[in-house]
Design a protein around this motif. Structure first.
Motif, PDB file in Angstrom:
ATOM      1  N   THR A 193       0.849  -1.192   0.000  1.00  0.00           N
ATOM      2  CA  THR A 193       0.000   0.000   0.000  1.00  0.00           C
ATOM      3  C   THR A 193       0.880   1.235   0.000  1.00  0.00           C
ATOM      4  O   THR A 193       1.997   1.234   0.541  1.00  0.00           O
ATOM      5  CB  THR A 193      -0.912   0.017   1.236  1.00  0.00           C
ATOM      6  OG1 THR A 193      -0.108  -0.095   2.425  1.00  0.00           O
ATOM      7  CG2 THR A 193      -1.908  -1.124   1.176  1.00  0.00           C
ATOM      8  N   ASP A 194       0.369   2.284  -0.607  1.00  0.00           N
ATOM      9  CA  ASP A 194       1.111   3.536  -0.728  1.00  0.00           C
ATOM     10  C   ASP A 194       0.842   4.412   0.496  1.00  0.00           C
ATOM     11  O   ASP A 194      -0.297   4.583   0.912  1.00  0.00           O
ATOM     12  CB  ASP A 194       0.662   4.248  -2.008  1.00  0.00           C
ATOM     13  CG  ASP A 194       1.642   5.318  -2.434  1.00  0.00           C
ATOM     14  OD1 ASP A 194       2.629   5.534  -1.718  1.00  0.00           O
ATOM     15  OD2 ASP A 194       1.411   5.943  -3.485  1.00  0.00           O
TER      16      ASP A 194
ATOM     17  N   VAL B 242       6.183   2.880   0.690  1.00  0.00           N
ATOM     18  CA  VAL B 242       5.139   1.894   0.443  1.00  0.00           C
ATOM     19  C   VAL B 242       5.332   0.825   1.503  1.00  0.00           C
ATOM     20  O   VAL B 242       6.431   0.675   2.063  1.00  0.00           O
ATOM     21  CB  VAL B 242       5.220   1.296  -0.975  1.00  0.00           C
ATOM     22  CG1 VAL B 242       5.058   2.382  -2.032  1.00  0.00           C
ATOM     23  CG2 VAL B 242       6.532   0.543  -1.184  1.00  0.00           C
TER      24      VAL B 242
ATOM     25  N   VAL C 277       2.933  -1.945  -6.045  1.00  0.00           N
ATOM     26  CA  VAL C 277       1.838  -0.998  -5.844  1.00  0.00           C
ATOM     27  C   VAL C 277       1.075  -0.923  -7.153  1.00  0.00           C
ATOM     28  O   VAL C 277       1.654  -0.621  -8.202  1.00  0.00           O
ATOM     29  CB  VAL C 277       2.361   0.391  -5.433  1.00  0.00           C
ATOM     30  CG1 VAL C 277       1.212   1.384  -5.310  1.00  0.00           C
ATOM     31  CG2 VAL C 277       3.109   0.287  -4.116  1.00  0.00           C
TER      32      VAL C 277
ATOM     33  N   ARG D  34       0.800   7.144  -7.690  1.00  0.00           N
ATOM     34  CA  ARG D  34       0.268   8.102  -6.732  1.00  0.00           C
ATOM     35  C   ARG D  34      -0.662   9.122  -7.363  1.00  0.00           C
ATOM     36  O   ARG D  34      -1.601   9.594  -6.746  1.00  0.00           O
ATOM     37  CB  ARG D  34       1.412   8.850  -6.043  1.00  0.00           C
ATOM     38  CG  ARG D  34       2.278   7.929  -5.223  1.00  0.00           C
ATOM     39  CD  ARG D  34       3.287   8.707  -4.453  1.00  0.00           C
ATOM     40  NE  ARG D  34       3.969   7.805  -3.517  1.00  0.00           N
ATOM     41  CZ  ARG D  34       4.604   8.225  -2.456  1.00  0.00           C
ATOM     42  NH1 ARG D  34       4.642   9.493  -2.171  1.00  0.00           N
ATOM     43  NH2 ARG D  34       5.201   7.363  -1.661  1.00  0.00           N
TER      44      ARG D  34
ATOM     45  N   THR E 291      10.094   5.021  -1.048  1.00  0.00           N
ATOM     46  CA  THR E 291       9.775   5.126  -2.476  1.00  0.00           C
ATOM     47  C   THR E 291      11.020   5.404  -3.307  1.00  0.00           C
ATOM     48  O   THR E 291      11.003   5.220  -4.527  1.00  0.00           O
ATOM     49  CB  THR E 291       8.737   6.240  -2.707  1.00  0.00           C
ATOM     50  OG1 THR E 291       9.206   7.466  -2.128  1.00  0.00           O
ATOM     51  CG2 THR E 291       7.398   5.863  -2.096  1.00  0.00           C
TER      52      THR E 291
END
Length: 362
Positions: free
Chosen positions: A5-6, A13, A39, A43, A76
């Motif tokens: 998950t971001d 993440v 992911v 974003r 990230t």
């Protein structure tokens, strides 16, 4: 590979608790392994998602019983792209080979002193048949750097180092080998007393550039940036006829200490000391030509590296490369990767990344 998950507020993440049992099983062995976090969406809400890298050894530390965590965070900055692939591929190939060769290299290093007593020496590749290509590069570079420091004249300052390193794995020793970091330090100190700003010549013909994947060209650019960061001018010679020149350290008008270990045919190294004026003049002329006709001309480090961007075909990536280098350098590569060989250091890679990161705003 695990779904992640971001968490944009934390710039990470994260792999969630549902995957912890499998992650623990996967990272339990001490083998070399990488976790990939996937992911699904970017974003900004558009396009395909990304993959992020984490060394299994770091995940193992995060999941230690005495250190409970709610999530396994991955910065990230560790997003898998050409930059991270270049660093990961380079480190793993060198690290695995040197780890396998460690006992052989230790034994061979103990015997270097007898060869260092001689100005001229050649060591055949068949003398150490079990040594990998990377191991031979480490041993050859180790000997040639020590040979140069022993036989350089005490009266004059060296002005140039001629290297055979080209795109790809051949620049890895500069970026990764501890002993090459030490040699460049010593070379720079010796050159500080000279009249000219010292530099390094690398010969990379256009056809070599054209045949090299993007990640290998990025790796070569990082090596140039690392040398410039160390205060050395980089001259890139494009003429193919210079690609087979011996490697040497030049003291103008006095001597050239030859130490060829890269692409040294059937030898691990071939070393000599040239002091006759006609010999030294030839080496001097080669350096002068490379300086005058370098494809990376410029009066500053930034100008030379921008010229290198163009020559290496990195223009399309330059809009994002400094930013990505800054991100990766800020976090450091130590958690993304773990070096196992005592002969490798990643801190200089991090310094080069931060240096390139600063070029974007220069």
């Amino acid at each position: 590979m695990y779904e992640a998950t971001d968490h944009p507020d934390d710039d990470v993440v994260a792999i969630g608790p549902a995957d912890y049992p499998h992650v623990r099983q996967f990272v339990r062995p001490t083998r070399r392994a990488l976790l990939l976090a996937s992911v699904k969406e970017r974003r900004d809400g558009g396009g395909e998602g990304s993959l992020y890298l984490l060394d299994a050894a770091h995940a193992r530390r995060l999941l230690a019983p005495e250190r409970p965590v709610e999530l396994i965070p991955i910065p990230t900055a560790y997003r898998l792209d050409d930059l991270t692939f270049a660093v990961v591929q380079g480190l793993i190939s060198a690290d695995n080979a040197l780890g396998a060769d460690d006992r052989l290299l230790d034994a061979e290093e103990q015997g270097l002193e007898q060869h260092l007593q001689r100005e001229r020496t050649v060591y055949a590749r068949e003398a150490v048949p079990g040594l990998s290509q990377v191991g031979a590069a480490w041993l050859g570079s180790r000997f040639c750097s020590r040979h140069a420091l022993r036989w350089l004249t005490k009266n004059g300052a060296p002005s140039a180092l001629w290297s055979r390193a080209q795109i790809g794995e051949e620049v890895l020793p500069l970026l990764l080998f501890r002993q090459q970091h030490q040699f460049i330090d010593e070379f720079t100190k010796l050159a500080a007393g000279g009249d000219e700003q010292p530099g390094v010549v690398l010969c990379v013909p256009e056809d070599v550039v054209a045949a090299s994947p993007l990640y290998q060209r990025i790796l070569f650019f990082l090596a140039l940036a690392w040398l410039e960061m160390r205060g050395l001018v980089t001259w890139v010679c494009g003429e193919p006829e210079y690609a087979k020149s011996d490697e040497f350290v030049l003291v103008p008008g006095e001597q050239a200490v030859i130490g060829t270990w890269m692409r040294a045919k059937d030898n691990i190294w071939s070393a000599d000391v040239a002091v006759r004026k006609a010999q030294v003049r030839d080496f001097d002329l080669s350096v002068r030509h490379a300086r005058a006709h370098s494809v990376t001309q410029g009066g500053s480090s930034h100008a030379r590296l921008r010229a290198a961007v163009e020559y290496l075909g990195l223009e399309q990536t330059w809009g994002t490369l400094p930013r990505r280098c800054a991100e990766l350098g800020a976090y450091g590569t130590v958690d993304m990767l773990q070096s196992r060989s005592r002969l490798i250091a990643l801190d200089e890679v991090d310094r080069a990344l931060r240096y390139v990161g600063g070029l974007g705003s220069a």
